[in-house]
Enzyme design. Structure first.
Site, PDB file in Angstrom:
ATOM      1  N   LYS A  43      -5.545  -1.060   9.753  1.00 47.43           N
ATOM      2  CA  LYS A  43      -4.423  -1.763   9.124  1.00 47.43           C
ATOM      3  C   LYS A  43      -3.786  -2.628  10.204  1.00 47.43           C
ATOM      4  O   LYS A  43      -3.199  -2.127  11.156  1.00 47.43           O
ATOM      5  CB  LYS A  43      -3.418  -0.754   8.578  1.00 47.43           C
ATOM      6  CG  LYS A  43      -2.287  -1.381   7.791  1.00 47.43           C
ATOM      7  CD  LYS A  43      -1.520  -0.289   7.061  1.00 47.43           C
ATOM      8  CE  LYS A  43      -0.417  -0.844   6.196  1.00 47.43           C
ATOM      9  NZ  LYS A  43       0.619  -1.546   6.947  1.00 47.43           N
ATOM     10  N   LEU A  82       0.831  -1.207   0.000  1.00 49.31           N
ATOM     11  CA  LEU A  82       0.000   0.000   0.000  1.00 49.31           C
ATOM     12  C   LEU A  82       0.860   1.250   0.000  1.00 49.31           C
ATOM     13  O   LEU A  82       1.905   1.295   0.655  1.00 49.31           O
ATOM     14  CB  LEU A  82      -0.869   0.026   1.262  1.00 49.31           C
ATOM     15  CG  LEU A  82      -1.988  -1.010   1.349  1.00 49.31           C
ATOM     16  CD1 LEU A  82      -2.554  -1.040   2.763  1.00 49.31           C
ATOM     17  CD2 LEU A  82      -3.087  -0.671   0.352  1.00 49.31           C
TER      18      LEU A  82
END
Ligand code: IVH
Length: 701
Positions: A138, A100
């Site tokens: 996350k 990411l």
């Protein structure tokens, strides 16, 4: 075991090889590549760089392309992707496992959304069209891909480099959160998600590890990664690992129009999906979710290091695609590290396996982001001075991502009046030897080497390792146990074990037979070649290649020892000769000098000498050396090796090196500014070699 020899035409262009040469070289390459595969996969100790390894494989492929009839049954080219014997086999991801892009503040997040709107024309043309995103915590673990075929879990892999990961199927089967079978799913379904450890499980697990004298992990993420990547799946089964699903890889049919719907599907099929997620209609929803999770962070029970925002519409995700290794449709907004204040009780100096002195702060236990921290790293001497950290200070401690908790700074107002600046020791706290710091280095190291208990076990393990004394039956577990029971305190004790045979036989798990086997293995190694002996000593920066070079140049143990002791003086000829060797600079010379300067090391050497037969380096003579029995003269200066190395090399290849050219001379090697000797060689019709040609013959490995 020495590296297999490569033939002297290794430097020849493939086009120039004769069929005979090609055949010999393919055989050598098969051996060599197998040797490096073994080191890499089974011993985790490669001897050559990846680039060198690739070059070997490329050369093998090029020769095979030119001579297809010579392709061997055991050719390395037939073994591409072969399952390594002991490591994990590799899995190529059908769809890459991306990472990411990161955002660090609100404005990065705004820029991300603005970028999406610019990219998707429908959104650019209609500013009122909402761009919905899904926000998820996350999870700080490691990502895995789970493959289901006909609803059955068939393969699981780590992310690896994103294209190829490791096959950890058997380990994943031992995680309760990973379902073995699922119903109502597409025929091919790859679920991606995060394997993690809860904070509570991590603390309990670490305590247990510590109590058993096993590895203690710095944080839940490392513990999860270390637990999943166990070669023995039974070990993974005993570790408290968990799993959250958040994405997909290969699917044989679409399953949803939006990410949110996909997550609901996953949950319906029985995969654990993190319940903390939000569908965001706009920026303020996105920010609100970030703040909400940030405030809950200390009580979540597992580490999260940010919020991931994903474009909800899957058709938009597909249009957005990916840049380099990250999707354009998602971003992670990171949380700042979690911090807390506590009192630093003591600075303890830890000595690592390589002798590095590391300062560790012992803290009054404090909860930092849900994990109790009682120790933090202070990195090194300079760091302590720079932050002026003192025993008794109140300090700020942080945990961030992957790293061990750190001391960020001192709260000056709370400093006790009697706190003294910290004096970093110059003696090793474990063994009392000098601890020195080389110029330009941040680390101070203990010079105690073999007698330092902190280093001893690791050093002895190195001493008996395959490439050194190669003593079978004396693995790490036994070395440690023998060390603890004082059976082996220094390498020489290994050769005195025979005197303690009775004590050995009385040990649990040791039958008469296994003791005999061990003692026989040890006896067989009393005779050892100089290169292995030098390597076994574990002198800093002396790997196998340098050990071989030294053995080749100095030939006998006595010679080498004398020269190394003399080389401690940088003004000496011995020092000049040593540092003239290719690959040995002042820093390696200093490490050697330091090793010999330490009286303990000299004692160990003396002890060993008395018990061993250290033989000169095994020369390559007999292996069809083109120089065997030849007389050779060097003249002029060589650009690539010193005269003493050239001489040693020629001798190792079975040649005799003389100073004057005569009718008996077979070759004259001409360096730069070759003078009379070259003329004389021409007169006598002696073969003259350029430095390049000599290098090819000498074929330095
Ligand atoms: S999505 C294509 N969602 O973060 C996007 N990743 O820095 C793939 N991670 O390798 C990742 N929680 O290990 C996604 N809710 C979540 C996540 C998550 C943790 C990890 C994952 C990835 C890494 C990227």
């Amino acid at each position: 075991m020495n590296r297999p020899a490569s033939p002297s035409f290794r430097h020849k262009a493939v086009d120039a090889l004769t069929e005979g040469e090609a055949k010999v070289e393919l055989a050598a390459l098969a051996d060599e590549i197998a040797h490096h595969d073994r080191l890499y996969y089974q011993e985790d100790s490669p001897e050559i760089s990846d680039a060198e390894y690739d070059a070997l494989r490329r050369r093998n492929a090029a020769i095979e392309e030119r001579f297809p009839s010579l392709i061997r049954d055991d050719s390395p080219s037939k073994k591409v992707g072969a399952a390594p014997a002991e490591g994990f086999s590799k899995v190529r991801h059908r769809r890459p496992m991306l990472s990411l892009a990161n955002a660090f503040d609100e404005s990065d997040l705004r820029e991300f959304v603005a970028g999406l709107r610019r990219f998707l024309k429908d959104l650019r043309d209609d500013p009122d069209l909402p761009l919905e995103t899904v926000a998820e915590p996350k999870i700080d673990g490691l990502s895995v891909s789970l493959r289901y075929e006909q609803g059955r879990f068939v393969q699981g892999a780590t992310r690896g480099d994103g294209t190829t990961g490791e096959d950890v199927t058997r380990n994943l089967r031992n995680i309760k959160d990973v379902p073995e079978t699922v119903t109502g799913v597409p025929a091919v379904l790859e679920v991606r998600g995060e394997v993690y450890m809860t904070r509570g499980d991590f603390s309990a697990f670490n305590e247990k590890q510590q109590a058993e004298g096993l590895k203690v992990f710095a944080n839940p993420r490392n513990a999860a990664a270390g637990s999943l990547r166990q070669l023995d799946p039974r070990i993974t089964a005993m570790r408290p690992l968990r799993f959250f699903a958040y994405g997909w890889g290969e699917l044989n049919e679409p399953v949803a129009d939006t990410h949110h719907e996909f997550l609901q599907r996953l949950q319906g099929w029985g995969f654990p999906v993190n319940p903390l997620l939000a569908r965001c209609r706009d920026m303020s929803d996105m920010i609100a979710f970030y703040r909400e999770i940030e405030s809950k962070r200390p009580t979540l029970g597992y580490d999260v290091d940010g919020i991931v925002y994903k474009v909800d519409r899957i058709d938009w995700q597909e249009r957005l695609g990916a840049v380099s290794r990250a999707p354009r449709w998602a971003i992670a907004l990171k949380f700042p590290p979690e911090r807390a204040e506590t009192r630093l009780q003591r600075i303890r100096i830890q000595v690592g396996r390589t002798g590095a002195l590391t300062p560790v702060a012992e803290l009054e236990p404090v909860t930092v982001g849900g994990v109790v921290v009682s120790r933090a790293t202070l990195h090194n001497e300079d760091e302590i001075a720079r932050k002026d950290v003192r025993e008794g200070d109140t300090v700020r401690v942080q945990r961030a991502g992957d790293v061990i908790p750190q001391v960020v700074g001192v709260i000056q107002d709370k400093r006790p009046a009697d706190a003294e600046p910290f004096q970093f020791p110059h003696l090793c706290p474990e063994c009392g030897s000098q601890a020195v710091r080389e110029e330009g280095e941040a680390i101070r190291r203990c010079t105690g080497g073999l007698i330092c208990p902190a280093q001893a076990v690791e050093r002895i393990r190195h001493f008996v390792s395959r490439e050194a004394f190669d003593i079978e039956g004396l693995g790490e577990r036994h070395v440690r146990a023998f060390w603890e029971d004082k059976l082996i305190q220094s390498p020489a004790d290994i050769f005195r074990l025979a005197e303690r045979a009775d004590a050995l036989r009385r040990r649990e798990g040791w039958g008469a037979k296994s003791v005999d086997n061990l003692l026989t293995a040890i006896e067989a190694r009393r005779r050892i070649s100089l290169d292995r002996f030098i390597y076994a000593l574990g002198i800093r920066q002396i790997g196998q290649a340098t050990a071989r070079l030294l053995a080749r140049v100095y030939r006998t143990y006595e010679n080498w020892r004398e020269a190394m002791i003399a080389a401690a003086d940088p003004q000496s000829d011995a020092y000049r000769d040593l540092t003239n060797l290719d690959g040995i600079g002042p820093s390696v010379a200093a490490d050697i000098a330091r090793f010999f300067a330490e009286p303990h090391n000299r004692d160990v050497l003396e002890d060993l000498e008395a018990m061993l037969d250290i033989t000169p380096y095994e020369s390559l003579v007999g292996r069809e050396s083109p120089l065997a029995g030849k007389t050779i003269v060097f003249t002029g200066s060589l650009g690539t090796m010193s005269r003493s190395e050239a001489k040693a090399r020629a001798e190792a290849l079975g040649a005799k090196v003389t100073g004057a050219v005569s009718r008996n001379t077979d070759f004259v090697v001409q360096g730069a500014d070759a003078g009379k000797k070259a003329d004389r060689a021409a007169e006598l019709g002696v073969t003259r070699l350029s430095e390049q040609e000599w290098m090819e013959l000498a074929e330095r490995r």
